[in-house]
Write a protein that holds these residues in place. Structure first.
Motif, PDB file in Angstrom:
ATOM      1  N   TYR A 183       0.864  -0.908  -0.008  1.00  0.00           N
ATOM      2  CA  TYR A 183      -0.037   0.060   0.022  1.00  0.00           C
ATOM      3  C   TYR A 183       0.810   1.294   0.049  1.00  0.00           C
ATOM      4  O   TYR A 183       1.897   1.147   0.397  1.00  0.00           O
ATOM      5  N   VAL A 184       0.626   2.208  -0.919  1.00  0.00           N
ATOM      6  CA  VAL A 184       1.484   3.463  -1.175  1.00  0.00           C
ATOM      7  C   VAL A 184       0.255   4.767  -0.722  1.00  0.00           C
ATOM      8  O   VAL A 184       0.019   4.597  -1.871  1.00  0.00           O
ATOM      9  N   PRO A 185       0.150   4.990  -0.248  1.00  0.00           N
ATOM     10  CA  PRO A 185      -0.833   6.290   0.403  1.00  0.00           C
ATOM     11  C   PRO A 185      -0.896   6.941  -0.843  1.00  0.00           C
ATOM     12  O   PRO A 185       0.554   7.505  -1.029  1.00  0.00           O
ATOM     13  N   GLY A 186      -1.697   7.626  -0.571  1.00  0.00           N
ATOM     14  CA  GLY A 186      -1.774   9.073  -1.432  1.00  0.00           C
ATOM     15  C   GLY A 186      -1.981  10.105  -0.772  1.00  0.00           C
ATOM     16  O   GLY A 186      -1.966  10.229   0.294  1.00  0.00           O
ATOM     17  N   ASN A 187      -2.882  11.767  -0.964  1.00  0.00           N
ATOM     18  CA  ASN A 187      -3.211  11.912  -0.532  1.00  0.00           C
ATOM     19  C   ASN A 187      -4.603  12.012   0.006  1.00  0.00           C
ATOM     20  O   ASN A 187      -5.161  12.979   0.938  1.00  0.00           O
ATOM     21  N   HIS A 188      -5.761  12.183  -0.793  1.00  0.00           N
ATOM     22  CA  HIS A 188      -6.420  11.533   0.367  1.00  0.00           C
ATOM     23  C   HIS A 188      -6.688  10.239   1.430  1.00  0.00           C
ATOM     24  O   HIS A 188      -7.354   9.975   2.546  1.00  0.00           O
ATOM     25  N   ASP A 189      -5.668   9.226   1.339  1.00  0.00           N
ATOM     26  CA  ASP A 189      -5.307   8.598   2.602  1.00  0.00           C
ATOM     27  C   ASP A 189      -4.339   9.133   3.137  1.00  0.00           C
ATOM     28  O   ASP A 189      -3.373   7.922   3.546  1.00  0.00           O
ATOM     29  N   GLU A 190      -3.592  10.490   3.116  1.00  0.00           N
ATOM     30  CA  GLU A 190      -2.591  10.256   3.851  1.00  0.00           C
ATOM     31  C   GLU A 190      -2.203  10.597   5.307  1.00  0.00           C
ATOM     32  O   GLU A 190      -1.598  10.376   5.663  1.00  0.00           O
ATOM     33  N   PHE A 191      -3.412  10.005   6.141  1.00  0.00           N
ATOM     34  CA  PHE A 191      -3.072   9.545   7.659  1.00  0.00           C
ATOM     35  C   PHE A 191      -2.535   8.148   7.336  1.00  0.00           C
ATOM     36  O   PHE A 191      -1.726   8.019   8.959  1.00  0.00           O
ATOM     37  N   LEU A 192      -2.044   7.635   6.525  1.00  0.00           N
ATOM     38  CA  LEU A 192      -1.011   6.523   6.533  1.00  0.00           C
ATOM     39  C   LEU A 192      -0.124   6.689   6.788  1.00  0.00           C
ATOM     40  O   LEU A 192       0.620   5.418   6.722  1.00  0.00           O
ATOM     41  N   VAL A 199       4.259   2.019   2.241  1.00  0.00           N
ATOM     42  CA  VAL A 199       5.529   2.045   2.174  1.00  0.00           C
ATOM     43  C   VAL A 199       5.466   3.190   1.455  1.00  0.00           C
ATOM     44  O   VAL A 199       3.989   4.019   0.748  1.00  0.00           O
ATOM     45  N   GLU A 200       6.248   4.332   1.439  1.00  0.00           N
ATOM     46  CA  GLU A 200       6.162   5.652   0.831  1.00  0.00           C
ATOM     47  C   GLU A 200       6.387   5.905   0.031  1.00  0.00           C
ATOM     48  O   GLU A 200       5.285   5.825  -1.425  1.00  0.00           O
ATOM     49  N   ASN A 201       6.808   4.786  -0.471  1.00  0.00           N
ATOM     50  CA  ASN A 201       7.126   4.511  -1.899  1.00  0.00           C
ATOM     51  C   ASN A 201       8.357   3.222  -3.013  1.00  0.00           C
ATOM     52  O   ASN A 201       8.632   2.457  -1.443  1.00  0.00           O
ATOM     53  N   ILE A 253       5.227   4.048 -11.991  1.00  0.00           N
ATOM     54  CA  ILE A 253       3.436   4.121 -12.102  1.00  0.00           C
ATOM     55  C   ILE A 253       3.495   4.735 -10.984  1.00  0.00           C
ATOM     56  O   ILE A 253       3.447   4.361  -9.750  1.00  0.00           O
ATOM     57  N   CYS A 254       1.900   4.980 -11.118  1.00  0.00           N
ATOM     58  CA  CYS A 254       1.619   6.143 -10.273  1.00  0.00           C
ATOM     59  C   CYS A 254      -0.290   6.333 -10.707  1.00  0.00           C
ATOM     60  O   CYS A 254      -0.616   5.299 -11.414  1.00  0.00           O
ATOM     61  N   GLY A 255      -0.519   7.164  -9.547  1.00  0.00           N
ATOM     62  CA  GLY A 255      -2.250   7.634 -10.124  1.00  0.00           C
ATOM     63  C   GLY A 255      -2.712   8.761  -9.650  1.00  0.00           C
ATOM     64  O   GLY A 255      -2.113   9.689 -10.560  1.00  0.00           O
ATOM     65  N   HIS A 256      -3.479   8.864  -8.970  1.00  0.00           N
ATOM     66  CA  HIS A 256      -3.655  10.682  -8.685  1.00  0.00           C
ATOM     67  C   HIS A 256      -4.527  11.107  -9.263  1.00  0.00           C
ATOM     68  O   HIS A 256      -5.699  12.122  -9.100  1.00  0.00           O
ATOM     69  N   ILE A 257      -3.770  11.356 -11.081  1.00  0.00           N
ATOM     70  CA  ILE A 257      -5.085  12.591 -11.777  1.00  0.00           C
ATOM     71  C   ILE A 257      -6.010  11.644 -12.444  1.00  0.00           C
ATOM     72  O   ILE A 257      -6.782  12.002 -13.176  1.00  0.00           O
ATOM     73  N   HIS A 258      -6.157  10.979 -12.194  1.00  0.00           N
ATOM     74  CA  HIS A 258      -7.143   9.379 -12.493  1.00  0.00           C
ATOM     75  C   HIS A 258      -7.532   9.591 -13.910  1.00  0.00           C
ATOM     76  O   HIS A 258      -8.460   9.910 -15.141  1.00  0.00           O
ATOM     77  N   TYR A 259      -5.830   9.675 -14.594  1.00  0.00           N
ATOM     78  CA  TYR A 259      -5.785   9.691 -16.120  1.00  0.00           C
ATOM     79  C   TYR A 259      -5.421   8.227 -16.533  1.00  0.00           C
ATOM     80  O   TYR A 259      -3.422   8.338 -16.862  1.00  0.00           O
ATOM     81  N   ARG A 276      13.118  -1.913 -13.501  1.00  0.00           N
ATOM     82  CA  ARG A 276      12.984  -0.888 -12.376  1.00  0.00           C
ATOM     83  C   ARG A 276      11.739  -0.325 -12.080  1.00  0.00           C
ATOM     84  O   ARG A 276      12.345   0.913 -13.353  1.00  0.00           O
ATOM     85  N   TYR A 277      11.119  -0.165 -11.427  1.00  0.00           N
ATOM     86  CA  TYR A 277       9.865   0.948 -11.689  1.00  0.00           C
ATOM     87  C   TYR A 277       9.379   2.011 -10.361  1.00  0.00           C
ATOM     88  O   TYR A 277       9.241   0.995  -9.013  1.00  0.00           O
ATOM     89  N   LEU A 278      10.076   3.049 -10.501  1.00  0.00           N
ATOM     90  CA  LEU A 278       9.066   3.519  -9.085  1.00  0.00           C
ATOM     91  C   LEU A 278       8.094   3.256  -9.065  1.00  0.00           C
ATOM     92  O   LEU A 278       7.579   3.906  -9.805  1.00  0.00           O
ATOM     93  N   VAL A 279       7.560   2.812  -7.752  1.00  0.00           N
ATOM     94  CA  VAL A 279       6.135   3.255  -7.346  1.00  0.00           C
ATOM     95  C   VAL A 279       5.337   4.139  -6.832  1.00  0.00           C
ATOM     96  O   VAL A 279       6.134   3.870  -5.211  1.00  0.00           O
ATOM     97  N   ILE A 280       5.008   5.327  -6.835  1.00  0.00           N
ATOM     98  CA  ILE A 280       4.530   5.522  -6.143  1.00  0.00           C
ATOM     99  C   ILE A 280       3.174   6.792  -6.751  1.00  0.00           C
ATOM    100  O   ILE A 280       2.592   6.826  -8.011  1.00  0.00           O
ATOM    101  N   HIS A 281       2.780   7.675  -5.994  1.00  0.00           N
ATOM    102  CA  HIS A 281       0.741   7.886  -5.887  1.00  0.00           C
ATOM    103  C   HIS A 281       1.083   9.231  -7.184  1.00  0.00           C
ATOM    104  O   HIS A 281       0.474   9.201  -8.087  1.00  0.00           O
TER     105      HIS A 281
END
Length: 270
Positions: A88-97, A111-113, A209-215, A123-128
């Motif tokens: 689980y790599v937390p994002g801004n909406h689940d920043e409490f983690l 983890v942070e990333n 590999i990321c998320g955040h922008i819903h695209y 090798r791929y950096l996984v981050i929100h």
């Protein structure tokens, strides 16, 4: 326990790795039911939850936690218990983690990333990705305002798609259309991709590999492979890695259990 926890169906498609982001459990726009439907027939040895899985912002304003949201949490915990690697790599909406980096919840690592090694050794950096979003970092009130506008767009989109279903038309995403049509949105997405690609390069990685922008997308950005998982609010997409190292975005927006998944984009790790 919910109905989804009674028995475990045999997945029809199994992958080396599955990446899911922006489920927004706790928000009324979350399409957790579709994600559960997707997970009934898709599985992987390693699952990355790439941020904004739980929407703490939405839960603070009004409590919304239907059974499907609980079922998803139970499914992830069950997969971890059965031996799957769940990160689980937390994002801004689940920043409490973010206060719990390095800990384990029911076998799920927080983890942070993290750097994911592909089947081909790349090798791929996984981050929100939100820490590279200046709006979120420097103007929190504006980010919340944008979040409210997005919720309104989701409600409108539901209404439009109700009529489209009546007439047999396929699912249509208002926000995805706007992102491709509005110049500022296109410029923002481009800048976000470039910034994340640069961060991957800084980590000595071959991609990000990321998320955040819903695209959701798979593309090469100046020699760095940029891959975004998309979301489970509108686009209903997941990023998967096949055993041979190919990456694919699977879209799951059609009526539940009625159609096969539509592979919107496939790429071999280069």
């Amino acid at each position: 326990m919910g109905s989804d926890s009674i028995g475990e169906e045999s997945p029809e498609r199994r992958f080396r790795t599955l990446f899911i982001s922006d489920v927004h459990l706790g928000a009324r726009g979350s399409q957790a039911e579709r994600l559960l439907d997707f997970l009934r027939t898709h599985d992987a040895d390693t699952i990355y939850l790439v941020g904004d899985i739980v929407d703490g912002w939405a839960l603070k304003s009004s409590w919304h936690w239907p059974q499907s949201h609980n079922d998803f949490v139970q499914k992830m915990l069950r997969k971890a218990r059965k031996g799957a690697k769940v990160v689980y790599v937390p994002g801004n909406h689940d920043e409490f983690l973010r206060n719990y980096y390095g800990t384990h919840f029911g076998g799920i690592d927080v983890v942070e990333n993290i750097v994911h090694e592909g089947a081909d050794g790349k090798r791929y950096l996984v981050i929100h990705g939100d820490i590279f979003d200046l709006v979120v970092q420097n103007a929190r009130w504006l980010a919340h305002l944008g979040d409210t506008a997005y919720d309104l767009a989701i409600r409108i989109n539901r209404f439009v798609n109700m009529f489209r279903r009546w007439f047999g038309a396929p699912y249509w995403s208002l926000s995805q259309w706007a992102k491709l049509k509005v110049k500022n949105a296109v410029n923002y997405i481009g800048a976000f991709e470039q910034t994340l690609a640069a961060e991957a390069r800084r980590h000595g990685a071959d991609g990000v590999i990321c998320g955040h922008i819903h695209y959701a997308t798979i593309r090469d950005e100046h020699g760095i492979r940029y891959m975004n998982c998309g979301d489970w609010v509108e686009s209903c997409t997941a990023l998967v890695e096949h055993e041979d190292g190919r990456f694919e975005i699977i879209t799951w927006t059609e009526p539940l259990r009625k159609v096969a998944p539509v592979a919107s984009m496939t790429a071999r790790a280069a």
